[in-house]
Design an enzyme around this catalytic site. Structure first.
Site, PDB file in Angstrom:
ATOM      1  N   LYS A  20       0.837  -1.198   0.000  1.00 36.29           N
ATOM      2  CA  LYS A  20       0.000   0.000   0.000  1.00 36.29           C
ATOM      3  C   LYS A  20       0.876   1.253   0.000  1.00 36.29           C
ATOM      4  CE  LYS A  20      -3.433   2.472   2.693  1.00 36.29           C
ATOM      5  NZ  LYS A  20      -4.409   2.506   3.770  1.00 36.29           N
ATOM      6  N   GLU A  34      10.238  -4.852   4.544  1.00 35.02           N
ATOM      7  CA  GLU A  34      10.281  -6.259   4.145  1.00 35.02           C
ATOM      8  C   GLU A  34      10.028  -6.405   2.644  1.00 35.02           C
ATOM      9  OE1 GLU A  34       8.656  -4.997   6.677  1.00 35.02           O
ATOM     10  OE2 GLU A  34       8.669  -6.333   8.419  1.00 35.02           O
ATOM     11  N   GLY A  94      -4.844  -1.572   4.980  1.00 31.82           N
ATOM     12  CA  GLY A  94      -4.069  -2.736   4.532  1.00 31.82           C
ATOM     13  C   GLY A  94      -4.791  -4.042   4.824  1.00 31.82           C
ATOM     14  N   ARG A  95      -5.358  -4.158   6.023  1.00 35.03           N
ATOM     15  CA  ARG A  95      -5.985  -5.435   6.409  1.00 35.03           C
ATOM     16  C   ARG A  95      -7.366  -5.620   5.792  1.00 35.03           C
ATOM     17  NH1 ARG A  95      -4.846  -2.068  10.453  1.00 35.03           N
ATOM     18  NH2 ARG A  95      -6.510  -1.133  11.687  1.00 35.03           N
ATOM     19  N   GLU A 137      -4.960  -6.185  14.848  1.00 35.76           N
ATOM     20  CA  GLU A 137      -4.414  -4.898  14.403  1.00 35.76           C
ATOM     21  C   GLU A 137      -5.517  -3.828  14.456  1.00 35.76           C
ATOM     22  OE1 GLU A 137      -0.943  -4.411  11.444  1.00 35.76           O
ATOM     23  OE2 GLU A 137      -2.673  -3.851  10.247  1.00 35.76           O
ATOM     24  N   HIS A 169      -5.385 -33.015  18.128  1.00 35.59           N
ATOM     25  CA  HIS A 169      -4.243 -33.807  18.593  1.00 35.59           C
ATOM     26  C   HIS A 169      -3.115 -32.911  19.083  1.00 35.59           C
ATOM     27  CE1 HIS A 169      -6.301 -37.322  17.010  1.00 35.59           C
ATOM     28  NE2 HIS A 169      -6.675 -36.506  16.044  1.00 35.59           N
ATOM     29  N   LYS A 215       9.222  -0.663  14.200  1.00 37.09           N
ATOM     30  CA  LYS A 215       9.802  -0.343  12.885  1.00 37.09           C
ATOM     31  C   LYS A 215      10.896   0.704  13.054  1.00 37.09           C
ATOM     32  CE  LYS A 215       5.655  -0.851   9.973  1.00 37.09           C
ATOM     33  NZ  LYS A 215       4.681  -0.131   9.168  1.00 37.09           N
TER      34      LYS A 215
END
Ligand code: F6P
Length: 541
Positions: A206, A212, A266-267, A352, A383, A511
């Site tokens: 965005k 990253e 973003g999400r 977030e 399990h 960050k």
């Protein structure tokens, strides 16, 4: 600042909790043969069963009073009107426009966004179709076989989760890969499996500044230039962002660049060109069906009365457990292997959005906000962590998700999967009392001493709440519906907690510090003076 009406509504719920503390979920079923019918809602071929909760008619009424006190309906109208509901960033949150296939005007800051939304979607879908059908080809003239998406957070989780969920809909000749982590292993391991000469790389960010993604994109650019030559870059890269001028600097031609807008968080961006990889994989019709699923739920959220409104009820149940019972976590357990990344996706969406400690006015919140969201698919979880769910000291409300019919998978397997899903919610609710355990062990002819020693370990308290989402099949439209249900649930909870669900300042400090530490990590000549002794010690070690 929470209003006095909200405080009163919470006080009423707390008093009510004390009143009903003697009755357990199985008692509620025993007292009401119609409980399932009265505590479930069918939405087309999706069924929301919320009967296995610590909820009576009175509870539901009091929870709805809370929603009204928090002015959920007015805030919902503000969301859809494109008001700047994200106050700290002065923005609307209008991701619903991206799935508004009907195209009726939707406004952000008074401007109808639909013409640009439709134009950008057409451009993105046309490109996706041309890659898919082989019109757009690699530098060597061959069809693309692999798509690698670079992105992180919302620029990764949505398309990665959906690509896995919808794998039967992905064209056989295409493989989708997602590289998110700045850990070079993510890129290296992906490239070991991918033929670079027929791979299309999509840079999704965005902001087009995320460390990253920019690091992975730069590494990939260098890799492609080395393997295929600089001239291949134009063939092998495309990008999605709100920052079009930054993309130009990367050297990607404008017809391979797809935009979206700052009013898409973003999400919430899986509905935008951020899902280009998915659109290439599943094709235009399926992609639009996915959007249609989101649009279906927008209509339901807007139009259904609060007491029949699935996201509103999901939100209220969550608030009931988080604030009145104090349960700190919430598990989402799909009995659907292709939904393996759904809980991870919801972690960003929910945590977030609502992991906040100040309200809209900046004052400290007086009640707990988002629970920790977690989960893994069933039956695998049975399990692993289900022991704690059944007998641990933490009570974890659960959402079970399951399809009535499998797609491209064995029917017998599906019957076993389905039975297991129902068995778990049943066991969590019913439990097994000491008397039942003793009589069971007696029937197995154990000695009284052995029974005395073993019985407490085999008791299940029960009364552990869960919802079940049953859908006919995991189609693109169903997936769109499920995501949008959770989006609106998160929104309603944010309204009740009076927090901004659309900013994420909490990710900034880390960050900032990483940028400061970067040079110190890279250059052993630089001093660690001024750092705390743990950080300094770790750098030096
Ligand atoms: O750091 C958090 C965050 O901003 C998320 O909200 C977002 O989805 C992710 O990073 C990626 O951001 P971008 O798409 O700008 O690279």
């Amino acid at each position: 600042m929470a209003s006095s009406e909200v405080a009163q509504a919470f006080a009423a719920l707390e008093a009510h909790k004390r009143q009903i503390s003697g009755s357990r979920i199985p008692d509620l079923f025993a007292a009401d043969p119609q409980r399932f019918a009265r505590f479930s809602i069918a939405f087309d071929d999706l069924l929301f069963d919320f009967s296995k909760h610590r909820v009576t008619d009175e509870t539901r009424g009091l929870l709805l009073d809370l929603a009204r006190a928090a002015k959920v309906e007015a805030r919902r109208a503000a969301l859809f009107n494109g008001d700047p509901v994200n106050g700290t960033e002065h923005r609307a949150a209008l991701h619903m426009a991206l799935r508004n296939l009907g195209g009726a005007p939707m406004r952000a800051a008074g401007v109808d966004v639909m013409p640009q939304v439709i134009a950008e979607r057409r451009k993105m879908e046309a490109f996706a179709e041309r890659v898919r059908n082989g019109e757009i080809r690699a530098a060597n003239g061959e069809r693309f076989t692999d798509i690698v998406n670079f992105g992180i957070g919302g620029s990764d989780l949505g398309p990665a989760m959906a690509a896995r969920a919808l794998s039967p809909f992905i064209a056989d000749h295409l493989s989708l890969h997602f590289v998110a982590n700045v850990d070079g292993a993510d890129f290296a391991d992906t490239m070991r499996r991918v033929p670079v000469e027929t791979t299309l790389f999509i840079i999704c960010s965005k902001t087009f500044t995320t460390l990253e993604t920019m690091t992975n994109a730069a590494t990939a650019r260098k890799y492609v230039a080395e393997k295929l030559g600089e001239a291949a870059i134009g063939y092998h890269f495309c990008a999605v962002s709100t920052q079009l001028e930054k993309i130009a600097a990367f050297g990607i031609a404008s017809d391979r660049v797809f935009g979206f807008w700052d009013w898409v968080g973003g999400r919430y961006s899986v509905w935008s060109a951020i899902a280009l990889s998915l659109a290439i994989g599943i094709g235009r019709d399926n992609f639009e069906d996915f959007l249609r699923g989101g649009e279906d739920i927008d209509r339901h959220f807007m139009e259904a009365p609060l007491d029949r409104n699935i996201p509103v009820l999901m939100a209220l149940l969550g608030v009931w457990y988080r604030n009145v019972f104090g349960f700190a976590t919430h598990a989402v357990i799909p009995y659907d292997q292709r939904m393996a990344r759904f809980s991870a996706y919801l972690q960003q969406l929910d945590m977030e959005s609502n992991g906040k400690s100040v309200d809209l006015s900046g004052a400290a919140v007086t009640r707990a906000t988002a629970p920790v969201i977690w989960g893994e698919p069933g039956t695998n979880g049975q399990h692993a962590f289900f022991q704690l769910l059944h007998q641990g000291t933490e009570i974890v409300p659960i959402d079970f998700l399951v399809a009535a019919e499998p797609i491209a998978a064995d029917a017998k397997h599906h019957e076993i999967l389905f039975a297991n899903c129902l068995a778990q919610s049943q066991a969590l609710m019913q439990g097994r009392s000491l008397a039942e355990v003793v009589s069971l062990l007696e029937s197995q002819k154990l000695s009284p001493d052995a029974i005395k020693a073993l019985a407490p370990h085999k008791v299940f308290q029960g009364d552990r709440p869960s919802s079940t989402f049953l859908y006919r099949q995991l189609t693109p439209r169903t997936l769109g519906r499920l995501i949008a249900l959770y989006e609106h649930k998160v929104f309603v909870q944010g309204v009740i907690w009076d927090i901004n669900s659309f900013d994420q300042w909490g990710v900034e400090l880390g960050k900032e510090l990483a940028l400061k530490l970067g040079p110190i990590v890279s250059d052993s000549g630089l001093s660690t003076e001024g750092l705390d002794s743990s950080t300094a010690g770790l750098v030096e070690a």
